[in-house]
Design a protein around this motif. Structure first.
Motif, PDB file in Angstrom:
ATOM      1  N   LYS A   3      94.935 -21.236 -33.400  1.00  0.00           N
ATOM      2  CA  LYS A   3      96.381 -21.224 -33.104  1.00  0.00           C
ATOM      3  C   LYS A   3      96.900 -22.699 -33.401  1.00  0.00           C
ATOM      4  O   LYS A   3      96.229 -23.804 -33.346  1.00  0.00           O
ATOM      5  CB  LYS A   3      96.612 -20.866 -31.919  1.00  0.00           C
ATOM      6  CG  LYS A   3      98.073 -20.972 -31.444  1.00  0.00           C
ATOM      7  CD  LYS A   3      98.051 -20.205 -29.967  1.00  0.00           C
ATOM      8  CE  LYS A   3      99.686 -20.361 -29.496  1.00  0.00           C
ATOM      9  NZ  LYS A   3     100.538 -19.442 -30.168  1.00  0.00           N
ATOM     10  N   TYR A   5     100.026 -24.771 -32.213  1.00  0.00           N
ATOM     11  CA  TYR A   5     101.331 -24.751 -31.233  1.00  0.00           C
ATOM     12  C   TYR A   5     101.935 -25.817 -31.217  1.00  0.00           C
ATOM     13  O   TYR A   5     101.756 -27.164 -31.621  1.00  0.00           O
ATOM     14  CB  TYR A   5     100.495 -24.977 -29.768  1.00  0.00           C
ATOM     15  CG  TYR A   5     101.489 -25.014 -28.649  1.00  0.00           C
ATOM     16  CD1 TYR A   5     101.935 -23.944 -27.961  1.00  0.00           C
ATOM     17  CD2 TYR A   5     101.714 -26.170 -28.076  1.00  0.00           C
ATOM     18  CE1 TYR A   5     102.781 -23.862 -26.951  1.00  0.00           C
ATOM     19  CE2 TYR A   5     102.654 -26.399 -26.927  1.00  0.00           C
ATOM     20  CZ  TYR A   5     103.222 -25.121 -26.664  1.00  0.00           C
ATOM     21  OH  TYR A   5     104.251 -25.128 -25.532  1.00  0.00           O
ATOM     22  N   VAL A  80      97.322 -18.892 -25.665  1.00  0.00           N
ATOM     23  CA  VAL A  80      96.145 -18.343 -26.268  1.00  0.00           C
ATOM     24  C   VAL A  80      95.745 -17.208 -25.371  1.00  0.00           C
ATOM     25  O   VAL A  80      95.465 -16.089 -25.601  1.00  0.00           O
ATOM     26  CB  VAL A  80      95.351 -19.228 -26.592  1.00  0.00           C
ATOM     27  CG1 VAL A  80      93.775 -18.917 -26.661  1.00  0.00           C
ATOM     28  CG2 VAL A  80      95.779 -20.393 -27.846  1.00  0.00           C
ATOM     29  N   GLU A  83      97.041 -14.069 -25.549  1.00  0.00           N
ATOM     30  CA  GLU A  83      96.811 -13.317 -26.696  1.00  0.00           C
ATOM     31  C   GLU A  83      95.523 -12.742 -26.842  1.00  0.00           C
ATOM     32  O   GLU A  83      95.097 -11.931 -27.541  1.00  0.00           O
ATOM     33  CB  GLU A  83      97.187 -14.332 -28.004  1.00  0.00           C
ATOM     34  CG  GLU A  83      98.593 -14.532 -28.093  1.00  0.00           C
ATOM     35  CD  GLU A  83      98.862 -15.816 -29.113  1.00  0.00           C
ATOM     36  OE1 GLU A  83      98.108 -16.070 -29.965  1.00  0.00           O
ATOM     37  OE2 GLU A  83     100.135 -16.240 -28.975  1.00  0.00           O
TER      38      GLU A  83
END
Length: 84
Positions: A3, A5, A80, A83
């Motif tokens: 990810k 961010y 996160v 998800e």
């Protein structure tokens, strides 16, 4: 899970995360910010459960900005967590 961010209110512009399926931190890389300090944070959180990192870092403030690089990392990990 990888990810990117985008941070707000900090010198670091982004946090690059790699989280394992067992919800542990594989790696963290900050883009921008205080290089030595942020490398230290990344090394300290490697292998830790994301819930432990969130509880340790959430709410840390830098110079009365209302956030910090560690706080932004906690926020990224909260995203996160949702998800996974």
């Amino acid at each position: 899970m990888k990810k990117i961010y985008n941070t707000t209110g900090t010198c670091a512009r982004q946090i690059l995360l790699d989280i394992n399926d067992d919800k542990t931190v594989n790696s963290v890389e900050f883009v921008g910010g205080c290089n030595g300090n942020l490398q230290g944070i990344a090394a300290l959180v490697k292998g830790k459960k994301i819930d432990d990192v969130i509880s340790s870092l959430k709410g840390i403030d830098c110079n009365f900005k209302g956030t910090s690089c560690p706080d932004q990392l906690a926020k990224a990990l909260e995203e996160v967590k949702e998800e996974l």
